[in-house]
Design a protein around this motif. Structure first.
Motif, PDB file in Angstrom:
ATOM      1  N   ALA A 167      24.393 -22.209  -2.479  1.00  0.00           N
ATOM      2  CA  ALA A 167      25.722 -21.957  -3.030  1.00  0.00           C
ATOM      3  C   ALA A 167      25.609 -21.578  -4.495  1.00  0.00           C
ATOM      4  O   ALA A 167      24.738 -22.083  -5.222  1.00  0.00           O
ATOM      5  CB  ALA A 167      26.601 -23.197  -2.881  1.00  0.00           C
TER       6      ALA A 167
ATOM      7  N   ASP B 172      27.523 -21.774  -8.070  1.00  0.00           N
ATOM      8  CA  ASP B 172      28.615 -22.493  -8.721  1.00  0.00           C
ATOM      9  C   ASP B 172      29.477 -21.522  -9.521  1.00  0.00           C
ATOM     10  O   ASP B 172      29.241 -20.300  -9.524  1.00  0.00           O
ATOM     11  CB  ASP B 172      28.102 -23.652  -9.576  1.00  0.00           C
TER      12      ASP B 172
ATOM     13  N   HIS C 274      22.413 -23.182  -6.219  1.00  0.00           N
ATOM     14  CA  HIS C 274      22.076 -24.542  -5.825  1.00  0.00           C
ATOM     15  C   HIS C 274      21.631 -24.536  -4.368  1.00  0.00           C
ATOM     16  O   HIS C 274      22.249 -23.875  -3.521  1.00  0.00           O
ATOM     17  CB  HIS C 274      23.286 -25.471  -5.967  1.00  0.00           C
TER      18      HIS C 274
ATOM     19  N   TRP D 272      32.576 -23.580  -5.799  1.00  0.00           N
ATOM     20  CA  TRP D 272      31.264 -23.087  -5.404  1.00  0.00           C
ATOM     21  C   TRP D 272      31.418 -22.140  -4.222  1.00  0.00           C
ATOM     22  O   TRP D 272      32.240 -22.362  -3.326  1.00  0.00           O
ATOM     23  CB  TRP D 272      30.351 -24.240  -5.011  1.00  0.00           C
TER      24      TRP D 272
END
Length: 307
Positions: A149, A151, A157, A177
């Motif tokens: 994902a 942000d 991430h 996100w």
């Protein structure tokens, strides 16, 4: 349009301005988006998120199958993950823009079992991750190895399932996100047997759900120990209508656009069902359909419900 064009960062993807979102969502109702952005790939999306003005809101929209866009439209930029986010690779690294059905078909053809349930979920992998979608005894938490994902600042991430807080039709992934891909786990199986299973799922859906109507899928989640459709039926709401929106006679946890429904008709009908169910049973139904954007004209005699 000129103001938006001047404010937004230069990208390799495409911006469109003042877009009618009712043509996108399955309900075929709702307002417009100030801007729709179709990023070229993950790097293009990350650049956009890092460079956009801080006061520009961002909303992600997938296939529009489990979504209601309110009549006042969506402020800021709506991101749609299209080309560049649809790949399904041999190691089951799946782009968030891939259709659930296409992933199920791909796995069938490759002899990978355990993912046939995706053929019963309308929408994209990104949306399925966001809400831990499930059908026919399985949910995303059962097959997810990891997700990626971006942000709100464009930083990537890598998320293990435990870090996503997956539960019944819910994840704890922050709202700002953007889920861009997932690694899914399957097991070796016989393509013919998988195909038969998918056909059984399709027959069951055809028999029990108004899948050819303009609808947004299941409207409410099942309260613990109960089935939402049974509570709705018990409250006398089967076939209940408001404007062009109606509770399906076939499956009363579905709202359908019977013709000319506004988003306010649909949401107002849903809130009336929630009111009647709580009055009859003492249980509060929770929306499964995601609702975004600004209210237009709210139907007289209803409240706005949950945000």
């Amino acid at each position: 349009m000129a103001d938006w064009d001047d404010r937004l960062p230069r990208v390799r993807g495409r911006y469109a301005f003042d877009v009618d979102l009712s043509r996108t969502v399955w309900f075929r109702a709702g307002g417009r988006a100030d801007v729709v952005f179709r990023p070229a790939d993950i790097d293009d999306l990350a650049h956009f998120l890092a460079a956009r003005p801080a006061d520009v809101p961002v909303t992600v929209v997938g296939l529009g199958s489990n979504l209601l866009v309110r009549d006042g439209g969506v402020e800021g930029v709506v991101v749609r993950l299209r080309q560049g986010f649809r790949d399904v690779r041999v190691r089951w690294d799946v782009g968030a823009g891939a259709l659930d059905m296409n992933v199920a078909r791909y796995c069938r053809d490759q002899g990978v079992d355990g993912l046939a349930f995706l053929s019963g979920i309308p929408g994209t992998i990104g949306g399925a991750l966001r809400m831990n979608a499930g059908a026919y005894g399985y949910e995303m938490a059962d097959v997810l190895v990891e997700a990626r994902a971006l942000d709100g600042d464009g930083t990537m991430h890598v998320l293990a399932p435990d870090a996503m807080g997956l539960s019944y039709r819910h994840s704890d992934v922050p709202d700002d996100w953007i889920l861009v891909s997932a690694v899914l786990a399957g097991r070796r199986g016989d393509p013919a047997a998988i195909a038969r299973h998918m056909e059984e799922i399709n027959i069951a859906r055809e028999a029990s759900q108004p899948i050819r109507a303009r609808t947004g899928g299941s409207t409410f989640t099942n309260p613990e120990g109960n089935k939402a459709w049974e509570l709705i039926d018990e409250a006398g709401c089967r076939g209940l209508a408001r404007g062009g929106a109606q509770i399906s006679e076939q499956h009363c946890n579905f709202i359908v656009n019977a013709g000319g429904a506004t988003a306010s008709d649909i949401e107002g009908l849903g809130e009336e069902v929630r009111r009647r169910v709580e009055q009859k049973t003492g249980l509060s139904l929770r929306w499964e359909i995601r609702r975004i954007g600004r209210h237009g004209c709210w139907p007289e005699g209803t409240g706005e419900g949950e945000a």
